[in-house]
Design a protein around this motif. Structure first.
Motif, PDB file in Angstrom:
ATOM      1  N   CYS A   1      -3.772   7.132 -19.578  1.00  0.00           N
ATOM      2  CA  CYS A   1      -4.379   8.569 -19.579  1.00  0.00           C
ATOM      3  C   CYS A   1      -3.815   9.909 -18.585  1.00  0.00           C
ATOM      4  O   CYS A   1      -3.978  10.984 -19.055  1.00  0.00           O
ATOM      5  CB  CYS A   1      -5.922   8.470 -19.217  1.00  0.00           C
ATOM      6  N   PHE A   2      -3.209   9.346 -17.679  1.00  0.00           N
ATOM      7  CA  PHE A   2      -2.553  10.290 -16.720  1.00  0.00           C
ATOM      8  C   PHE A   2      -3.524  11.199 -16.174  1.00  0.00           C
ATOM      9  O   PHE A   2      -2.953  12.338 -15.568  1.00  0.00           O
ATOM     10  CB  PHE A   2      -1.535  10.886 -17.469  1.00  0.00           C
ATOM     11  N   GLY A   3      -4.629  10.858 -15.873  1.00  0.00           N
ATOM     12  CA  GLY A   3      -5.703  11.819 -15.300  1.00  0.00           C
ATOM     13  C   GLY A   3      -5.752  13.046 -15.884  1.00  0.00           C
ATOM     14  O   GLY A   3      -6.160  14.235 -15.332  1.00  0.00           O
ATOM     15  N   LEU A   4      -5.544  13.256 -17.187  1.00  0.00           N
ATOM     16  CA  LEU A   4      -5.888  14.355 -18.102  1.00  0.00           C
ATOM     17  C   LEU A   4      -6.917  15.046 -18.172  1.00  0.00           C
ATOM     18  O   LEU A   4      -7.252  16.203 -18.704  1.00  0.00           O
ATOM     19  CB  LEU A   4      -5.118  14.392 -19.382  1.00  0.00           C
ATOM     20  N   HIS A   5      -8.149  14.384 -17.980  1.00  0.00           N
ATOM     21  CA  HIS A   5      -9.414  14.454 -17.969  1.00  0.00           C
ATOM     22  C   HIS A   5      -9.749  15.750 -16.953  1.00  0.00           C
ATOM     23  O   HIS A   5     -10.482  16.863 -17.302  1.00  0.00           O
ATOM     24  CB  HIS A   5     -10.511  13.409 -17.542  1.00  0.00           C
ATOM     25  N   GLU A   6      -9.261  15.792 -15.784  1.00  0.00           N
ATOM     26  CA  GLU A   6      -9.109  16.793 -15.092  1.00  0.00           C
ATOM     27  C   GLU A   6      -8.575  18.258 -15.616  1.00  0.00           C
ATOM     28  O   GLU A   6      -9.191  19.389 -15.251  1.00  0.00           O
ATOM     29  CB  GLU A   6      -8.617  16.661 -13.726  1.00  0.00           C
ATOM     30  N   TRP A   7      -7.663  18.051 -16.270  1.00  0.00           N
ATOM     31  CA  TRP A   7      -7.012  19.246 -16.646  1.00  0.00           C
ATOM     32  C   TRP A   7      -7.920  19.587 -17.974  1.00  0.00           C
ATOM     33  O   TRP A   7      -8.027  20.971 -18.321  1.00  0.00           O
ATOM     34  CB  TRP A   7      -5.448  18.993 -17.305  1.00  0.00           C
ATOM     35  N   ALA A   8      -8.301  18.848 -18.817  1.00  0.00           N
ATOM     36  CA  ALA A   8      -9.258  19.256 -19.737  1.00  0.00           C
ATOM     37  C   ALA A   8     -10.415  19.887 -19.540  1.00  0.00           C
ATOM     38  O   ALA A   8     -11.122  20.680 -20.143  1.00  0.00           O
ATOM     39  CB  ALA A   8      -9.569  17.967 -20.725  1.00  0.00           C
ATOM     40  N   MET A   9     -10.866  19.889 -18.468  1.00  0.00           N
ATOM     41  CA  MET A   9     -11.984  20.460 -17.698  1.00  0.00           C
ATOM     42  C   MET A   9     -11.769  21.839 -17.423  1.00  0.00           C
ATOM     43  O   MET A   9     -12.931  22.616 -17.118  1.00  0.00           O
ATOM     44  CB  MET A   9     -12.416  19.741 -16.192  1.00  0.00           C
ATOM     45  N   VAL A  10     -10.603  22.279 -17.078  1.00  0.00           N
ATOM     46  CA  VAL A  10     -10.186  23.626 -17.053  1.00  0.00           C
ATOM     47  C   VAL A  10      -9.428  24.367 -18.170  1.00  0.00           C
ATOM     48  O   VAL A  10      -8.919  25.672 -18.059  1.00  0.00           O
ATOM     49  CB  VAL A  10      -9.592  23.938 -15.783  1.00  0.00           C
ATOM     50  N   TYR A  11      -9.328  23.738 -19.212  1.00  0.00           N
ATOM     51  CA  TYR A  11      -8.684  24.102 -20.413  1.00  0.00           C
ATOM     52  C   TYR A  11      -9.304  25.464 -21.116  1.00  0.00           C
ATOM     53  O   TYR A  11     -10.238  25.404 -21.499  1.00  0.00           O
ATOM     54  CB  TYR A  11      -8.323  22.893 -21.456  1.00  0.00           C
ATOM     55  N   ARG A  12      -8.527  26.442 -20.742  1.00  0.00           N
ATOM     56  CA  ARG A  12      -8.726  27.514 -21.652  1.00  0.00           C
ATOM     57  C   ARG A  12     -10.184  28.183 -21.077  1.00  0.00           C
ATOM     58  O   ARG A  12     -11.244  28.687 -22.026  1.00  0.00           O
ATOM     59  CB  ARG A  12      -8.973  27.397 -23.351  1.00  0.00           C
ATOM     60  N   THR A  13     -10.336  27.992 -19.811  1.00  0.00           N
ATOM     61  CA  THR A  13     -11.440  28.882 -19.330  1.00  0.00           C
ATOM     62  C   THR A  13     -11.116  29.518 -17.917  1.00  0.00           C
ATOM     63  O   THR A  13     -10.375  28.746 -17.226  1.00  0.00           O
ATOM     64  CB  THR A  13     -12.653  27.916 -19.000  1.00  0.00           C
ATOM     65  N   PRO A  14     -11.864  30.483 -17.604  1.00  0.00           N
ATOM     66  CA  PRO A  14     -11.666  30.998 -16.156  1.00  0.00           C
ATOM     67  C   PRO A  14     -12.619  30.288 -15.332  1.00  0.00           C
ATOM     68  O   PRO A  14     -12.696  30.740 -13.839  1.00  0.00           O
ATOM     69  CB  PRO A  14     -12.069  32.435 -16.478  1.00  0.00           C
ATOM     70  N   GLU A  15     -13.494  29.657 -15.767  1.00  0.00           N
ATOM     71  CA  GLU A  15     -14.646  29.183 -15.007  1.00  0.00           C
ATOM     72  C   GLU A  15     -14.430  27.652 -14.417  1.00  0.00           C
ATOM     73  O   GLU A  15     -14.716  26.709 -14.736  1.00  0.00           O
ATOM     74  CB  GLU A  15     -15.973  28.993 -15.592  1.00  0.00           C
ATOM     75  N   VAL A  16     -13.298  27.730 -13.388  1.00  0.00           N
ATOM     76  CA  VAL A  16     -12.843  26.463 -13.168  1.00  0.00           C
ATOM     77  C   VAL A  16     -13.762  25.914 -12.033  1.00  0.00           C
ATOM     78  O   VAL A  16     -14.786  26.641 -11.251  1.00  0.00           O
ATOM     79  CB  VAL A  16     -11.410  26.484 -11.977  1.00  0.00           C
ATOM     80  N   ARG A  17     -13.904  24.427 -11.515  1.00  0.00           N
ATOM     81  CA  ARG A  17     -15.111  24.056 -10.968  1.00  0.00           C
ATOM     82  C   ARG A  17     -14.792  24.335  -9.604  1.00  0.00           C
ATOM     83  O   ARG A  17     -15.546  24.408  -8.685  1.00  0.00           O
ATOM     84  CB  ARG A  17     -14.787  22.477 -11.111  1.00  0.00           C
ATOM     85  N   HIS A  18     -13.445  24.154  -9.000  1.00  0.00           N
ATOM     86  CA  HIS A  18     -13.266  24.466  -7.601  1.00  0.00           C
ATOM     87  C   HIS A  18     -12.567  25.691  -7.504  1.00  0.00           C
ATOM     88  O   HIS A  18     -11.429  25.940  -7.628  1.00  0.00           O
ATOM     89  CB  HIS A  18     -12.152  23.447  -7.053  1.00  0.00           C
ATOM     90  N   THR A  19     -13.483  26.884  -7.141  1.00  0.00           N
ATOM     91  CA  THR A  19     -12.870  28.478  -7.367  1.00  0.00           C
ATOM     92  C   THR A  19     -12.038  28.495  -6.147  1.00  0.00           C
ATOM     93  O   THR A  19     -11.359  29.486  -6.176  1.00  0.00           O
ATOM     94  CB  THR A  19     -14.164  29.202  -7.543  1.00  0.00           C
ATOM     95  N   ALA A  20     -12.239  28.175  -5.237  1.00  0.00           N
ATOM     96  CA  ALA A  20     -11.577  28.315  -3.950  1.00  0.00           C
ATOM     97  C   ALA A  20     -10.030  27.779  -3.889  1.00  0.00           C
ATOM     98  O   ALA A  20      -9.333  28.116  -3.089  1.00  0.00           O
ATOM     99  CB  ALA A  20     -12.140  27.639  -2.758  1.00  0.00           C
ATOM    100  N   TRP A  21      -9.778  26.907  -5.030  1.00  0.00           N
ATOM    101  CA  TRP A  21      -8.372  26.298  -5.103  1.00  0.00           C
ATOM    102  C   TRP A  21      -7.821  26.787  -6.261  1.00  0.00           C
ATOM    103  O   TRP A  21      -8.304  26.583  -7.429  1.00  0.00           O
ATOM    104  CB  TRP A  21      -8.319  24.870  -4.723  1.00  0.00           C
TER     105      TRP A  21
END
Length: 284
Positions: free
Chosen positions: A117-137
């Protein structure tokens, strides 16, 4: 039934509390300063167990604590003639939950682990969106580069509680469509989140879970979370986390090797939790 004197169980409880204080020192200091941390806060924001709950020592089934009236104030215990034991009525009340957890643990143990899976779940959580979970980073490759990584890979996330945070455009790209109902069918021992969740099941089974097992699951979850975020699209170099560049062949190899190590660490803990469930269910 093993009986522990007041001096014995008090010593165990104090040793346990000191171990917890060492494990949580950084988190508690940052909490005083109201300083968020994208890696270490996860175990206290995503999972419901609070630090003060972790400090309470639990011996597990089959142990009688002499002169332990204080345990009578804690849910899941009864005190008879000054000695505390786990409350059989609490086991009975939670039989359905224990049965479900046991089924999930055993089915995961029986399933072949997957390591692609290569940890792509974290990448899919920010795919095509400006609303990332960790806005400070910032995103290490930027928004466009992150989207390209997602689009150029096969995404095979099997874990419902990771998949449910995928962005709407990312969901159809996953080869699986996990649901809560399909969790016992899809969950497998190579998944970082499934292994991190051993901490969740250990705490959900408290006070029946021996505290030593809870903390072993906590330490595993903490280490997995570190890899999870190092392999994520976020740039956390300022916090001292070097990236695992899963978009490269070397990064994929590094991630998979760590994933296998975590699967090896998780397997005996999963067995212990399943055995604990069996022990509890045999008494209910």
């Amino acid at each position: 039934m093993t009986t522990l004197t007041s001096a014995q169980w008090t010593s165990y409880a104090e040793t346990h509390a000191r171990r917890v204080d060492v494990l949580l020192a950084g988190h508690l200091e940052r909490r005083k300063r109201r300083e968020p941390h994208p890696v270490e806060d996860f175990l206290f924001t995503y999972y419901p167990t609070r630090p003060n709950q972790l400090r309470v020592w639990h011996p597990g089934p089959g142990v009688r604590l002499e002169d332990a009236a204080v345990y009578g104030e804690r849910r899941g215990y009864v005190v008879v003639d000054g000695a505390a034991v786990l409350d059989p009525a609490e086991v009975e009340r939670r039989t359905d939950s224990i049965t479900w957890i046991r089924a999930l643990l055993s089915s995961t143990l029986d399933r072949q682990p997957q390591f692609g899976c290569f940890g792509l779940h974290e990448w899919a959580m920010v795919y095509r969106t400006p609303e990332v979970r960790h806005t400070a980073w910032p995103l290490r490759l930027g928004a466009e580069g992150t989207d390209q990584v997602v689009e150029s890979h096969r995404i095979g996330c099997s874990h419902f509680d990771a998949f449910r945070f995928f962005t709407t455009p990312a969901r159809p790209l996953n080869v699986l469509q996990p649901t809560r109902e399909s969790q016992p069918v899809l969950e497998q021992g190579g998944c970082l989140h499934a292994n991190m969740d051993l901490y969740k099941w250990a705490t959900k089974l408290m006070p029946f879970t021996p505290s030593s097992l809870v903390l072993s699951c906590f330490e595993l979850a903490r280490d997995i979370r570190t890899l999870d975020m190092r392999a994520s699209p976020y740039d956390l170099a300022a916090l001292g986390y070097s990236p695992v560049r899963i978009e490269t062949p070397d990064g994929k190899a590094q991630y998979t090797a760590a994933q296998r190590t975590f699967a090896d660490r998780a397997r005996p803990l999963r067995r212990q939790l399943a055995a604990l469930c069996d022990q509890l269910l045999s008494r209910s």
